[in-house]
Write a protein that holds these residues in place. Structure first.
Motif, mmCIF file in Angstrom:
data_model
loop_
_atom_site.group_PDB
_atom_site.id
_atom_site.type_symbol
_atom_site.label_atom_id
_atom_site.label_comp_id
_atom_site.label_asym_id
_atom_site.label_seq_id
_atom_site.Cartn_x
_atom_site.Cartn_y
_atom_site.Cartn_z
ATOM 1 N N HIS A 81 -6.259 2.348 -10.837
ATOM 2 C CA HIS A 81 -6.116 1.807 -9.484
ATOM 3 C C HIS A 81 -5.914 0.296 -9.492
ATOM 4 N N MET A 82 -5.795 -0.294 -10.683
ATOM 5 C CA MET A 82 -5.638 -1.742 -10.854
ATOM 6 C C MET A 82 -6.777 -2.499 -10.158
ATOM 7 N N SER A 83 -7.996 -1.978 -10.355
ATOM 8 C CA SER A 83 -9.180 -2.549 -9.709
ATOM 9 C C SER A 83 -9.619 -3.839 -10.392
ATOM 10 N N GLU A 84 -10.309 -4.702 -9.628
ATOM 11 C CA GLU A 84 -10.878 -5.916 -10.212
ATOM 12 C C GLU A 84 -12.039 -5.563 -11.135
ATOM 13 N N GLU B 185 1.672 5.436 12.571
ATOM 14 C CA GLU B 185 2.548 4.632 13.435
ATOM 15 C C GLU B 185 3.367 3.648 12.598
ATOM 16 N N TRP B 186 2.720 3.051 11.592
ATOM 17 C CA TRP B 186 3.437 2.127 10.701
ATOM 18 C C TRP B 186 4.536 2.861 9.936
ATOM 19 N N LEU B 187 4.235 4.057 9.457
ATOM 20 C CA LEU B 187 5.232 4.842 8.729
ATOM 21 C C LEU B 187 6.414 5.173 9.640
ATOM 22 N N ALA B 188 6.127 5.541 10.888
ATOM 23 C CA ALA B 188 7.199 5.878 11.820
ATOM 24 C C ALA B 188 8.102 4.677 12.090
ATOM 25 N N GLU B 189 7.484 3.511 12.248
ATOM 26 C CA GLU B 189 8.266 2.295 12.493
ATOM 27 C C GLU B 189 9.196 1.987 11.321
ATOM 28 N N LYS B 190 8.733 2.276 10.100
ATOM 29 C CA LYS B 190 9.516 1.989 8.896
ATOM 30 C C LYS B 190 10.438 3.146 8.511
ATOM 31 N N LYS B 191 10.394 4.235 9.335
ATOM 32 C CA LYS B 191 11.180 5.443 9.036
ATOM 33 C C LYS B 191 10.838 5.994 7.650
ATOM 34 N N LEU B 192 9.521 6.057 7.390
ATOM 35 C CA LEU B 192 9.011 6.572 6.125
ATOM 36 C C LEU B 192 8.292 7.896 6.368
ATOM 37 N N ASP B 193 8.278 8.730 5.337
ATOM 38 C CA ASP B 193 7.595 10.022 5.445
ATOM 39 C C ASP B 193 6.138 9.942 4.996
ATOM 40 N N ALA B 194 5.851 9.049 4.057
ATOM 41 C CA ALA B 194 4.490 8.991 3.508
ATOM 42 C C ALA B 194 4.286 7.672 2.792
ATOM 43 N N THR B 195 3.019 7.362 2.544
ATOM 44 C CA THR B 195 2.672 6.215 1.704
ATOM 45 C C THR B 195 1.616 6.663 0.707
ATOM 46 N N VAL B 196 1.734 6.182 -0.521
ATOM 47 C CA VAL B 196 0.762 6.492 -1.562
ATOM 48 C C VAL B 196 -0.218 5.325 -1.633
ATOM 49 N N ILE B 197 -1.479 5.608 -1.373
ATOM 50 C CA ILE B 197 -2.503 4.566 -1.364
ATOM 51 C C ILE B 197 -3.366 4.733 -2.605
ATOM 52 N N THR B 198 -3.363 3.694 -3.438
ATOM 53 C CA THR B 198 -4.019 3.779 -4.746
ATOM 54 C C THR B 198 -5.211 2.843 -4.887
ATOM 55 N N ALA B 199 -5.251 1.754 -4.117
ATOM 56 C CA ALA B 199 -6.365 0.813 -4.207
ATOM 57 C C ALA B 199 -7.630 1.479 -3.679
ATOM 58 N N LEU B 200 -8.694 1.467 -4.469
ATOM 59 C CA LEU B 200 -9.903 2.204 -4.100
ATOM 60 C C LEU B 200 -10.533 1.685 -2.817
ATOM 61 N N ASP B 201 -10.474 0.373 -2.584
ATOM 62 C CA ASP B 201 -11.070 -0.141 -1.350
ATOM 63 C C ASP B 201 -10.227 0.224 -0.137
ATOM 64 N N ILE C 145 -15.181 6.260 3.730
ATOM 65 C CA ILE C 145 -16.037 6.785 2.673
ATOM 66 C C ILE C 145 -16.394 5.646 1.724
ATOM 67 N N ARG C 146 -17.470 5.813 0.998
ATOM 68 C CA ARG C 146 -17.857 4.861 -0.032
ATOM 69 C C ARG C 146 -18.311 5.652 -1.250
ATOM 70 N N GLY C 147 -18.721 4.969 -2.302
ATOM 71 C CA GLY C 147 -19.147 5.654 -3.506
ATOM 72 C C GLY C 147 -19.879 4.719 -4.437
ATOM 73 N N THR C 148 -20.241 5.232 -5.601
ATOM 74 C CA THR C 148 -20.972 4.441 -6.597
ATOM 75 C C THR C 148 -20.289 4.522 -7.957
ATOM 76 N N ASP C 149 -18.969 4.699 -7.952
ATOM 77 C CA ASP C 149 -18.254 4.925 -9.208
ATOM 78 C C ASP C 149 -17.932 3.654 -9.974
ATOM 79 N N VAL C 150 -17.911 2.525 -9.283
ATOM 80 C CA VAL C 150 -17.544 1.253 -9.909
ATOM 81 C C VAL C 150 -18.647 0.246 -9.623
#
Length: 606
Positions: free
Chosen positions: A33-36, A185-201, A209-214
């Motif tokens: 996730h390219m986490s700090e 709404e942001w996806l619709a404005e950009k005419k996108l079908d989906a976004t891949v979210i990888t940053a854990l925060d 949600i939160r966790g204790t993994d890092v």
């Protein structure tokens, strides 16, 4: 000659690389996730080299007879630490940004070399630059199947199995459904079908949600694909899913096994999909390209809304700061009495501070490793104390402590520089401390027009130091999350611009930043004063436009023995007295006995 532990590990890695036909391998501090901060399972660089910093990389060439055959890359924060922890017989020391990994490989890799890298640990931009550099010598960058370090790390920890936790609306202030609708709404404005979210925060904020993994960052290892209809796919290990999590997420969020993430990406064939190149690893780009998706590079749509705290999050920060301020004040009172007697060390002081924070049942973790620097170590802005480097807090010296806590209501980060008696500080250290204080006050009291970037305010914090011909080599302020990362973008206060390349993020109401000017005299002492501040609207009679300023969030006494009052203006003295009156009002009701008496003395008017 017998090999030491890290030499044996390096030898084992070289044998593994040779068996794979690789001429070298690149090892970053990173996760998928390219986490700090990364989990124990991802601490491959520390395992291999012994380096314990939070930023750095190594390159290992398979041929151990080459000179150099391996190199460690760190920036100026870790110049001393890397030399203390990494064997110079095994690795050369390389400074970033003066030398990059790509440049080093272009110079030192053999002709036609096959250099391996883990595409789940590197960004796509890095791979492009490195590939070009190696290709110039007839070589190639090779994405490995399975990390070779994992193959030789016999006791490698498994990723955390801890359950993901629900972060209730009482702290979040906004439902996950509303946040997902914003992304849709942001996806619709950009005419996108989906976004891949990888940053854990980002995932934690979007789904509440939160966790204790890092360590230090309360997140759960997972991926999200958010769709334009407001639904989302959460890819997370099955053992982390509880009935409470399922009920919280509802039917609009599909919960899928984490190992099914690549299959989820393949299902985006023919879709227009946004991906943030600053957060997404190269393997995700490879998978989407292979699937036939159309990749649109764009900033993660969660980043800016996450940075702008809603009213509930803002009040949560205030509440967390009150609890944290009491803990730090108790610690400073203890330090004031104990340190001059001798026997207090950097490690024991940090442990005592943690003990005071743990008096609050709300504490979940520290927000980063405490920087506990005595005397010359205080001159290292990102010093990391260890058993080998641990110094006693000597009488008549400066001590710097930078620390923070993670509370469900908010994330704290505070630095105080104190004088260890029993004698009085000299004129030079008082001059430097007071100039740092003047810069801190100038930034705290700044009023600025809408569309002002942090880089435009940075000079305010440095002005008094520049008048004496001195400066500091780090940024003045970073963004802070809401029970999330202690370092959060896109906002910051720095000489350099922030935000996306070529742009500079403007400061917006609701953003939280640190205010932390400093001064460091190598080998002698260091000074930093850090509070967190909230960007707020300012009502100015007759103003021609919208103007903003800062609300101070952190309330802990500032070391009065280091202040040269002759350098302060009347307005600065007024700020000092008003600040400490607020400290007394918020913290005194939480203290008693000798600690309360100490606080009263520290908060007396100048």
């Amino acid at each position: 000659m017998l090999m030491n532990t890290h030499e044996a590990r390096l030898d084992a890695l070289r044998k593994e690389l040779k068996s794979r036909g690789l001429d070298g391998f690149v090892i970053p501090i990173s996760d998928e996730h390219m986490s700090e901060y990364v989990g124990a399972y991802a601490q491959r660089l520390a395992w291999l080299t012994g380096f314990g910093g939070s930023a750095g990389s190594a390159v290992v060439l398979t041929d151990a007879t080459r000179e150099p055959a391996a190199a460690m890359f760190t920036d100026g924060r870790y110049t001393i630490q890397v030399r203390e922890q990494v064997d110079p017989r095994l690795y050369s020391y390389e400074s970033i940004p003066q030398t990059s990994i790509a440049q080093w490989l272009a110079e030192h890799a053999p002709e036609g070399a096959a250099i391996g890298y883990d595409a789940w640990l590197h960004g796509s931009r890095w791979t492009e630059v490195a590939d070009k550099a190696i290709a110039a010598k007839g070589g190639k960058l090779v994405a490995v199947e399975g990390n070779p370090i994992d193959a030789v790390w016999d006791d490698q920890p498994a990723p955390s199995p801890a359950p993901a936790l629900v972060h209730g609306d009482v702290f979040a202030g906004r439902s996950s459904e509303a946040k997902r609708a914003m992304v849709a709404e942001w996806l619709a404005e950009k005419k996108l079908d989906a976004t891949v979210i990888t940053a854990l925060d980002s995932i934690a904020w979007l789904l509440n949600i939160r966790g204790t993994d890092v360590v230090h960052t309360p997140v759960a290892l997972s991926y999200v694909i958010a769709h334009s209809d407001g639904t989302a796919d959460l890819f997370i290990a099955e053992e982390k899913v509880t009935p409470e999590l399922r009920q919280h997420l509802g039917n609009a969020v599909s919960i899928l096994p984490r190992e099914g993430f690549v299959s989820g990406l393949e299902c985006l064939a023919g879709k227009r999909v946004s991906l943030d190149p600053d957060n997404a690893v190269a393997a995700i780009f490879h998978a989407l390209n292979h699937a036939g998706a159309e990749i649109v590079e764009a900033r993660d749509p969660v980043i800016l809304p996450k940075a702008i705290k809603n009213p509930v999050e803002q009040q949560g920060h205030r509440d967390a700061q009150e609890r944290d301020g009491a803990a730090v004040s108790r610690f400073l009172h203890w330090l004031d009495k104990a340190a001059p007697k001798g026997g207090v060390t950097e490690l024991s002081a940090a442990a005592r501070l943690l003990g005071f924070r743990e008096m609050s049942a709300d504490l979940r973790d520290t927000s980063f490793n405490t920087i506990s620097g005595a005397g010359p170590h205080a001159a290292l802005p990102h010093y990391a104390v260890s058993e080998e480097s641990d110094l006693e807090l000597a009488p008549n010296s400066v001590y710097l402590v930078d620390s923070g806590g993670q509370y469900p209501a908010g994330t704290t980060d505070i630095t105080r520089t104190v004088w260890i008696g029993p004698g009085e500080p000299g004129a030079e250290v008082k001059d430097r401390f007071t100039r740092v204080l003047k810069g801190h006050i100038a930034l705290d009291t700044a009023i600025f027009p809408k569309n002002t970037a942090g880089s435009q305010l940075d000079v305010l914090a440095r002005h008094a130091l520049w008048q004496a011909g001195v400066d500091y080599a780090h940024g003045t302020g970073h963004g802070v999350g809401s029970f999330l990362g202690v370092h959060e973008g896109p906002q910051r206060i720095s000489k350099a611009g922030s935000g996306q390349p070529g742009t500079d993020q403007v400061l917006l109401p609701g953003m939280i930043l640190s205010n932390e000017p400093g001064y460091y005299k190598a080998g002698e002492y260091g000074i930093r004063i850090e509070n967190l501040v909230l960007v707020v609207e300012r009502e100015i009679p007759g103003s021609e436009g919208d103007y903003y300023g800062f609300e101070t969030l952190t309330f802990v006494p500032i070391e009065r023995r280091l202040v040269d009052t002759s350098l302060l203006t009347k307005a600065e003295v007024t700020w000092w007295n008003a600040y400490h009156a607020k400290v007394r009002a918020l913290i005194a009701p939480q203290l008693e006995g000798a600690a309360l008496d100490w606080l009263e003395a520290q908060c007396a008017p100048l």
